[in-house]
Design a protein around this motif. Structure first.
Motif, PDB file in Angstrom:
ATOM      1  N   ILE A 197      15.722   5.004   6.259  1.00  0.00           N
ATOM      2  CA  ILE A 197      15.048   3.771   5.849  1.00  0.00           C
ATOM      3  C   ILE A 197      15.970   2.991   4.927  1.00  0.00           C
ATOM      4  N   GLY A 198      15.993   1.659   5.080  1.00  0.00           N
ATOM      5  CA  GLY A 198      17.003   0.843   4.431  1.00  0.00           C
ATOM      6  C   GLY A 198      16.842   0.576   2.958  1.00  0.00           C
ATOM      7  N   ASP A 199      15.623   0.334   2.477  1.00  0.00           N
ATOM      8  CA  ASP A 199      15.472   0.000   1.062  1.00  0.00           C
ATOM      9  C   ASP A 199      14.187   0.618   0.517  1.00  0.00           C
ATOM     10  N   GLN A 200      14.055   0.606  -0.812  1.00  0.00           N
ATOM     11  CA  GLN A 200      12.931   1.286  -1.448  1.00  0.00           C
ATOM     12  C   GLN A 200      11.570   0.713  -1.050  1.00  0.00           C
ATOM     13  N   PRO A 201      11.371  -0.610  -1.052  1.00  0.00           N
ATOM     14  CA  PRO A 201      10.057  -1.132  -0.633  1.00  0.00           C
ATOM     15  C   PRO A 201       9.690  -0.716   0.790  1.00  0.00           C
ATOM     16  N   THR A 202      10.663  -0.737   1.695  1.00  0.00           N
ATOM     17  CA  THR A 202      10.402  -0.320   3.071  1.00  0.00           C
ATOM     18  C   THR A 202      10.109   1.170   3.133  1.00  0.00           C
ATOM     19  N   PHE A 203      10.859   1.950   2.370  1.00  0.00           N
ATOM     20  CA  PHE A 203      10.633   3.400   2.328  1.00  0.00           C
ATOM     21  C   PHE A 203       9.215   3.701   1.851  1.00  0.00           C
ATOM     22  N   ASP A 204       8.770   3.001   0.810  1.00  0.00           N
ATOM     23  CA  ASP A 204       7.420   3.235   0.286  1.00  0.00           C
ATOM     24  C   ASP A 204       6.350   2.895   1.319  1.00  0.00           C
ATOM     25  N   LEU A 220      11.671  11.588   6.659  1.00  0.00           N
ATOM     26  CA  LEU A 220      12.118  10.305   6.119  1.00  0.00           C
ATOM     27  C   LEU A 220      13.221  10.481   5.085  1.00  0.00           C
ATOM     28  N   GLN A 221      14.237   9.628   5.178  1.00  0.00           N
ATOM     29  CA  GLN A 221      15.290   9.603   4.163  1.00  0.00           C
ATOM     30  C   GLN A 221      15.582   8.152   3.798  1.00  0.00           C
ATOM     31  N   LEU A 222      15.678   7.884   2.511  1.00  0.00           N
ATOM     32  CA  LEU A 222      16.089   6.561   2.046  1.00  0.00           C
ATOM     33  C   LEU A 222      17.609   6.499   2.079  1.00  0.00           C
ATOM     34  N   VAL A 223      18.162   5.434   2.603  1.00  0.00           N
ATOM     35  CA  VAL A 223      19.607   5.319   2.683  1.00  0.00           C
ATOM     36  C   VAL A 223      20.221   5.416   1.291  1.00  0.00           C
ATOM     37  N   ALA A 255      23.581   7.371   9.522  1.00  0.00           N
ATOM     38  CA  ALA A 255      23.011   7.734  10.820  1.00  0.00           C
ATOM     39  C   ALA A 255      24.068   8.415  11.685  1.00  0.00           C
ATOM     40  N   PHE A 256      25.268   7.864  11.677  1.00  0.00           N
ATOM     41  CA  PHE A 256      26.368   8.450  12.450  1.00  0.00           C
ATOM     42  C   PHE A 256      26.691   9.853  11.952  1.00  0.00           C
ATOM     43  N   GLU A 257      26.721  10.028  10.644  1.00  0.00           N
ATOM     44  CA  GLU A 257      27.061  11.325  10.063  1.00  0.00           C
ATOM     45  C   GLU A 257      26.007  12.382  10.362  1.00  0.00           C
TER      46      GLU A 257
END
Length: 419
Positions: A197-204, A220-223, A255-257
């Motif tokens: 997930i790209g940012d904290q608000p989106t992750f929440d 789920l993982q926050l970038v 994501a690649f890693e």
């Protein structure tokens, strides 16, 4: 079946279904199963979210290329040629490859007597080309067209799902609240699939959606935020025709890693290889002209931030800003104009040759309802709008062309003819 050209096929496909967009997987699933394209040999990353999807896909493609991994990408919409939507190892597929795929799909579609939308048909083409013409593909990157849960690319099981951001856009299909939109976008997170997930608000938001499904919640993982050295490297990326957002670079890198832990993911190696048009792209060496496909409030807010930083650093001229804007009628137009208006010296609203687009007349009326009439004008095309700007702007000024992929494409086509 008579041989059609690619353009004839595209016109034919557009006639299949009365609606440009109809979410749902029932129709396409029937055709996909008979075509045997749901299961792909390659590792699959699905990229969804409101903004930044194209940048993440381009960065993933660059990562695969520097590691000599066969990579296929499916994105939408295109800017100049339809073929841009399906890329194999960095190159667009040919007309002949698309026609062959379309012929195969049409035979199956007819046998099942189902209607497919344009996007569903072209998604099947991408999946068929990758599976049967490029079976050696190691990584397949699929960009969500709209939402996620009911989007055509969600037919395919992914190893990693990426959600860049969640913001208000396409509310007629995805819902009017951020939670509703997040619910649709989180539909690409499946069993045994890692999710970045790209940012904290989106992750929440996504965490709330997935909380009732423990298997999803745990995935789920926050970038990771780039460290100071990585951030500096991204910000000073002079070898790209646009400014990369650190968030999108890191989403692609991580994501690649997750899939290729033993491969090279050095920023200094893959940043110079990223190829993408229409994102903070400078296309003129005369009066500085930038194009950007930003078309919703979140995207133009980020565009404004990039613009201000670049002007403060001296990378862009600090004079007046002339804005050429053409948009689709279903966008949050008033909010978009509100974000940028304090910084714009002169607006030129233009018509776009597309039924979904808002007319320049209606755009102009919407603007003057809330702002000053003397700061806006109208044009029948992007080219005409640019000619109007040239009568007023000088080398210290900046021309910003934005609002839609079509607007940007028209500007790029204009420069390809005059330069």
């Amino acid at each position: 079946m008579s041989q059609r050209s690619l353009q004839q096929w595209l016109t034919h496909i557009e006639s299949f279904h009365p609606e440009e967009i109809e979410l749902g997987l029932e129709r396409i699933n029937l055709v996909a199963e008979k075509l045997d394209v749901k299961q792909q040999q390659a590792k699959v990353i699905i990229v969804g979210g409101t903004n930044g999807k194209g940048s993440v896909v381009a960065a993933l493609e660059a990562l695969a290329r520097i590691n000599h991994l066969a990579v296929a990408c499916y994105t939408s919409p295109h800017l100049i040629r339809f073929n841009e939507r399906i890329r194999i190892d960095g190159d667009d597929v040919s007309d002949e490859q698309l026609v062959t795929a379309f012929e195969k799909i049409e035979l199956v579609r007819q046998s099942l007597n189902v209607a497919l939308t344009f996007f569903e048909f072209t998604t099947l083409a991408a999946l068929w080309i990758v599976k049967f013409q490029y079976p050696q593909t190691a990584l397949l990157v699929l960009e969500v067209g709209l939402g996620g849960r009911l989007d055509a690319v969600n037919l395919v099981s992914s190893n990693v799902s990426v959600i860049t951001t969640v913001a208000k856009d396409h509310t007629a299909w995805l819902g009017s609240t951020l939670f509703e939109i997040a619910t649709e976008k989180a539909g690409i997170i499946k069993h045994n699939c890692q999710a970045l997930i790209g940012d904290q608000p989106t992750f929440d938001l996504v965490r709330q959606v997935c909380h009732i499904k423990e298997s999803q919640y745990q995935q789920l993982q926050l970038v990771s935020t780039p460290n100071e050295q990585e951030q500096l490297q991204i910000d000073n990326s002079q070898f790209n025709p646009f400014q990369l957002l650190a968030q999108n670079v890191m989403l692609a890198k991580q994501a690649f890693e997750l899939l290729f832990a033993d491969k090279n993911s050095s920023l200094s190696d893959f940043l110079p290889k990223i190829k993408i048009q229409g994102r903070f792209q400078r296309i003129s060496n005369g009066i500085t002209t930038l194009v950007d496909v930003a078309h919703n409030p979140q995207a133009v807010t980020r565009l404004l931030s990039q613009l201000n930083l670049s002007r403060q650093s001296g990378e862009l001229p600090a004079g007046r800003i002339f804005a050429i804007c053409g948009m689709m009628a279903d966008k949050a137009i008033a909010e978009v104009l509100q974000v940028l208006d304090p910084f714009i010296h002169q607006w030129i609203f233009c018509d776009l040759n597309l039924p979904r687009a808002i007319s320049s007349k209606d755009l102009y009326a919407l603007y003057v309802k809330h702002h000053m009439q003397e700061r806006a004008n109208r044009a029948q095309s992007v080219a005409e709008a640019y000619q109007m700007v040239l009568t007023q702007a000088d080398k210290n000024d900046l021309v910003l062309v934005f609002g839609s992929f079509i607007t940007v494409a028209d500007m790029i086509k204009y420069f390809s003819k005059v330069e």
